[in-house]
Design an enzyme around this catalytic site. Structure first.
Site, PDB file in Angstrom:
ATOM      1  N   CYS A 371       0.842  -1.197   0.000  1.00  0.00           N
ATOM      2  CA  CYS A 371       0.000   0.000   0.000  1.00  0.00           C
ATOM      3  C   CYS A 371       0.878   1.247   0.000  1.00  0.00           C
ATOM      4  O   CYS A 371       1.988   1.245   0.536  1.00  0.00           O
ATOM      5  CB  CYS A 371      -0.968  -0.003   1.172  1.00  0.00           C
ATOM      6  N   SER A 408       3.120  -2.304   4.124  1.00  0.00           N
ATOM      7  CA  SER A 408       3.094  -0.858   3.889  1.00  0.00           C
ATOM      8  C   SER A 408       4.344  -0.464   3.127  1.00  0.00           C
ATOM      9  O   SER A 408       5.372  -1.154   3.169  1.00  0.00           O
ATOM     10  CB  SER A 408       3.057  -0.102   5.218  1.00  0.00           C
ATOM     11  N   ASP A 409       4.276   0.650   2.413  1.00  0.00           N
ATOM     12  CA  ASP A 409       5.500   1.265   1.933  1.00  0.00           C
ATOM     13  C   ASP A 409       6.259   1.759   3.162  1.00  0.00           C
ATOM     14  O   ASP A 409       5.724   1.835   4.272  1.00  0.00           O
ATOM     15  CB  ASP A 409       5.199   2.417   0.972  1.00  0.00           C
ATOM     16  N   CYS A 410       7.519   2.097   2.981  1.00  0.00           N
ATOM     17  CA  CYS A 410       8.375   2.363   4.138  1.00  0.00           C
ATOM     18  C   CYS A 410       8.015   3.700   4.788  1.00  0.00           C
ATOM     19  O   CYS A 410       8.111   4.753   4.155  1.00  0.00           O
ATOM     20  CB  CYS A 410       9.830   2.314   3.736  1.00  0.00           C
ATOM     21  N   ALA A 412       4.986   4.398   5.631  1.00  0.00           N
ATOM     22  CA  ALA A 412       3.626   4.790   5.262  1.00  0.00           C
ATOM     23  C   ALA A 412       2.666   4.679   6.450  1.00  0.00           C
ATOM     24  O   ALA A 412       1.707   5.453   6.539  1.00  0.00           O
ATOM     25  CB  ALA A 412       3.124   3.940   4.090  1.00  0.00           C
TER      26      ALA A 412
END
Length: 901
Positions: A371, A408-410, A412
């Site tokens: 995401c 999650s994206d880092c 996020a």
């Protein structure tokens, strides 16, 4: 000092047998466990930006501290360690002589594992020496053992193969404390040391080859085992080949090399690749990472890429590696990416933004989804129940198999709290993300889940749901039990001869001829060549971003010297990518005057377009066009080679009759030099096609960077070739050849009319087959060449207005058609080719007239009429009027900043 102790007797989840034999392995449930304790000495704060201060192993830990990092590095025999950016741990035996000590205040980030200590800063390292490195350190490269074939973990019920997978995982979760569960829901998962479950880093990268990332380790020196991996071109160039079998072969090679790295603990088994967002805005800094601006093209790309990476479609529960389609969803801008909200229409969402992700999940069983940072309709993507649960898991079927997870994206998850301000605390942000279905957090936000549980915002049971998905995913790659299909892969399977040949093929196939007055191909024989420009001697520059260590990097200069002889090639830089200095102009002009032919190599690179950095101009940067203009006045044949991912306005070059030829070469990877020069001399004939529209420079003044709407309006001329209502500099799909083509004829087309109800059977969707279109063509020139066939469709009366200019619905690439020969192109067309989205985002087949066209200039065309009532082919789930969050939230309205860049 080194101390040793016996393993303690382990708890209630032990298997009943005193010892278990699995092949040559004997599981006893106990054994000598080395407990190493490093003795350390602080050496102060050091700059760690331009070059790595320590060049040994690197790892990240959600519980990083000086002692834990020291024990990790010292146990491996290293003499030094450093802590950086809170969670990073670096090891090394030597300090880079270029490294410099600095003010200690730059290294005051708090350690997550010991708040009383400092763990560096961004690009600043707390450096320590290790006084007692382990004299019996393990070898630097070791074969990973399945954790159920290691003591003492093997004796737990999690390793009892007579139990179901769910029972095994449930037994493991029962043994874990709440705190242990928390620290295993972040990318730098700690494992459970007291049970013998080792740490695991979920963050590995392999966008166009195994790449540097927290989970990937390249050994040194270059040439040793696992010191390099095949470095293919960036996806934007491979997309321009329009060759799906090539994409499958490249992905299979990357997947095999990635698995070899994983087998020897040089990486994880899951890789956060590919990036399948579409290249919507030409300013996007990450456009080089994706194959195209077109959603159908992206769908076809991933339909071949994911099976190649993961090891096919027959048994998705047994994978070579786990691939991750990212970034979900509506992400194509870097500016304010961590806090931006987008309110796309449901029509654009269903027709464009979600299409590649649907293919990843529904059609090719991707193992993971990431995401994105941004919010959609006011809710951050990683907390967006509509996107993650309703659409992804329920409608696309991502929730059917227990082994598919969302990361999650880092940072996020952290961004949900700041800068989105969606929640009032980090613990609340962690709760809403976990509850929405984000299973693991790249970052540290989930370390506050213990607080979230204590406050009643989420539950331990919800944590178990996510951990169950994650551990099921690891079962698919043999992490627990091993996997005979892929466990034998080793460094012998990395950078093989076939992989090197494939990297070369992928580079030249994507190169695209944009202008030519028969100057190309150049003579292969000895002649004086002036090589001018900032890309001439490119090496790592050719790799773009998300790159690893390549086995070799062949620059255009080196390849030119091999082709024409070192003494015949005169190299002058002339200017930089974004330079305004003319100090090098005189030398460039002098070299050009003495040459038989001039080749200028420039454009843009990752100093202009990059993650976190959108372009503010789509014109040629610096004074490159000035230099090219002066070179064009010399009366010498002039070839311009344009590098970079995003297109730049070539209007001046196309209009200047003294610029004889123009080639776009993207980021061509490890063998880019050979691929380019072989193309320029005709050893390989260009057949690539642009996958992004080349807009005029003033396009960015007409379209707001933050506007997610595709269709033209009073404030926008529209986005992508489908909707742009003005003349582009060069259109999507543009590409010239060295040869000529004629005698195009249809050999198979659809019928002239169809009743819609006869086309749509029960269970049909946009990927269901409609027909196969065939056309023959003849090579009437004097050079063998590939040919890319592009099939478009348009309508002026089917479905809602406005109508798109046209839409790509199929393509294929024919190879090595000899002069005088004919070949038939076969292009499969799916039902999605006939569908358009209504206002609710549903894909609908409408009655009306449809015109199919071959190529961008409509070399051939035919019309089909659909009759009867419209049929909804696929329904986009509706958003609920409201969603019940367990904590107070603050949705965002609108698309964000009023200022458009």
């Amino acid at each position: 000092m080194l101390t040793f102790q016996k393993a303690a007797v382990l708890g209630s989840a032990l298997l009943t047998a005193a010892s278990i034999t699995q092949g040559d392995f004997v599981c006893t449930g106990s054994g000598n466990i080395t407990e190493y304790h490093a003795q350390i000495k602080n050496m102060g704060c050091w700059i760690d930006s331009m070059a790595r201060t320590l060049s040994g192993k690197f790892s990240r830990s959600s519980t990083n501290s000086p002692q834990s990092c020291a024990d990790n590095c010292g146990n491996m025999g290293y003499k030094y360690f450093g802590l950086e950016d809170t969670s990073q741990c670096f090891c090394g035996n030597n300090i880079n002589p270029m490294a410099q000590k600095t003010n200690g205040k730059d290294c005051d980030d708090t350690c997550p594992g010991d708040p009383s200590k400092s763990c560096g800063g961004t690009d600043f390292m707390n450096l320590y020496s290790i006084e007692n490195p382990n004299p019996n350190a393990p070898p630097p490269t070791t074969k990973r053992q399945p954790v159920c074939k290691t003591n003492p973990f093997c004796s737990f019920k999690a390793c009892n193969t007579s139990l179901s997978m769910d029972e095994r995982i449930a037994a493991l979760l029962k043994e874990m404390t709440l705190e242990e569960k928390v620290t295993n829901l972040v990318d730098s998962a700690t494992g459970v040391p007291r049970l013998g479950l080792p740490p695991y880093e979920w963050w590995s990268e392999a966008l166009h080859g195994v790449a540097d990332s927290p989970g990937v380790e390249f050994n040194s020196p270059n040439g040793s085992d696992f010191s390099y991996a095949t470095s293919f071109p960036m996806p934007i160039l491979m997309g321009a080949a329009f060759d799906d079998p090539l994409i499958y072969d490249v992905a299979s090679t990357i997947g095999k090399e990635a698995r070899a790295f994983g087998n020897y603990e040089q990486s994880g088994f899951d890789f956060w690749t590919p990036n399948i967002n579409t290249f919507l805005d030409p300013r996007w800094g990450r456009g080089l990472e994706v194959p195209t601006e077109d959603s159908f093209h992206a769908q076809s790309y991933v339909k071949n890429l994911i099976p190649g990476l993961q090891g096919g479609l027959d048994s998705p529960e047994v994978k070579q590696v786990i691939a991750t389609c990212k970034h979900y969803a509506v992400y194509d801008v870097e500016t304010n990416r961590n806090g931006q909200n987008y309110d796309p229409t449901q029509q654009d969402l269903g027709e464009y933004y979600l299409q590649p992700f649907k293919t990843c999940v529904r059609d090719v069983a991707v193992g993971s989804i990431m995401c994105s940072y941004n919010a959609v309709d006011g809710v951050p993507s990683c907390a967006n129940e509509y996107l993650l649960q309703t659409v992804l898991r329920e409608d696309y079927g991502f929730g059917v198999e227990p082994y598919r997870y969302i990361t999650s994206d880092c940072a996020a998850v952290e961004n949900i709290y700041d800068p989105h301000n969606f929640t009032d605390s980090m613990a609340a942000a962690a709760a809403v993300a976990l509850n929405a279905g984000t299973d693991t957090n790249c970052g540290t936000g989930y370390l506050s889940l213990n607080v979230s549980v204590a406050k009643g915002w989420t539950t331990e049971a919800q944590m178990d749901v996510s951990l169950t998905r994650l551990y099921n995913a690891l079962f698919t790659v043999g992490y627990f039990d091993g996997q005979p299909e892929y466990d034998s892969l080793s460094f012998a399977d990395v950078s093989t001869g076939s992989a090197q040949a494939l990297a070369y093929q992928a580079a030249w196939e994507g190169m695209t001829l944009l202008k030519n007055d028969d100057t190309l191909p150049l003579s292969k024989s000895n002649m004086r060549v002036a090589m001018i420009g900032p890309w001439t001697n490119a090496t790592t520059q050719m790799q773009g971003n998300y790159e690893g260590i390549a086995p070799y990097l062949i620059s255009p200069l080196r390849a030119a010297q091999e082709q024409w002889g070192r003494s015949n090639v005169h190299y002058v830089n002339g200017t930089g990518i974004n330079s305004t200095s003319k100090a090098g102009f005189a030398a460039a002009i002098s070299a050009a005057n003495a040459a038989d032919v001039v080749i200028y190599l420039g454009g843009i690179d990752t100093s202009i377009e990059a993650e976190g950095m959108d372009r503010t101009s789509i014109d040629w940067p610096g004074n490159q066009l000035d230099l090219v203009s002066r070179l064009s006045n010399l009366g010498k044949p002039l070839v311009v080679v344009q590098f970079g991912g995003g297109q730049i306005d070539d209007s001046q070059l196309l209009k200047n009759k003294n610029v004889n030829s123009l080639v776009w070469a993207g980021y061509p990877g490890q063998d880019g030099g050979h691929a380019l020069i072989d193309t320029l001399v005709g050893k390989k004939a260009p057949a690539g096609r642009l996958t992004t529209t080349q807009y005029p420079a003033d396009y960015i003044d007409e379209v707001c960077l933050f506007d997610p709407n595709l269709r033209p309006s009073g404030s926008s001329p529209g986005r992508t070739y489908k909707w742009y209502n003005q003349d582009p500099v060069l259109p999507f799909g543009y590409g010239l050849h060295y040869t000529t083509w004629s005698n195009f004829q249809w050999t198979a087309t659809p019928k002239k009319s169809y009743e819609i109800s006869s086309l749509v059977s029960e269970g049909a969707n946009d990927a269901s087959p409609f027909t196969t279109v065939k056309t023959s063509l003849e090579n009437t020139g004097d050079m063998a060449s590939d040919y890319v066939g592009l099939l478009f469709v348009s309508t002026a009366n089917a479905g809602p207005e406005p109508y798109p200019n046209k839409a790509l619905v199929s393509y294929t690439r024919a190879h090595d058609i000899a002069p005088g020969s004919s070949q038939t192109l076969s292009m499969d067309v799916n039902l999605g080719a006939l569908a358009r989205a209504n206002k609710q985002g549903d894909l609908v087949i409408y009655p009306g007239d449809y015109e199919f066209m071959l190529d961008i200039d409509s070399k051939l065309h035919f019309k089909t009429c659909l009759t009867g009532d419209a049929v909804v082919l696929e329904t986009l789930p509706r958003q609920a009027a409201s969603y019940n969050f367990t904590t107070e939230v603050h949705p965002t309205n609108g698309n964000g900043p009023e200022t458009c860049l």
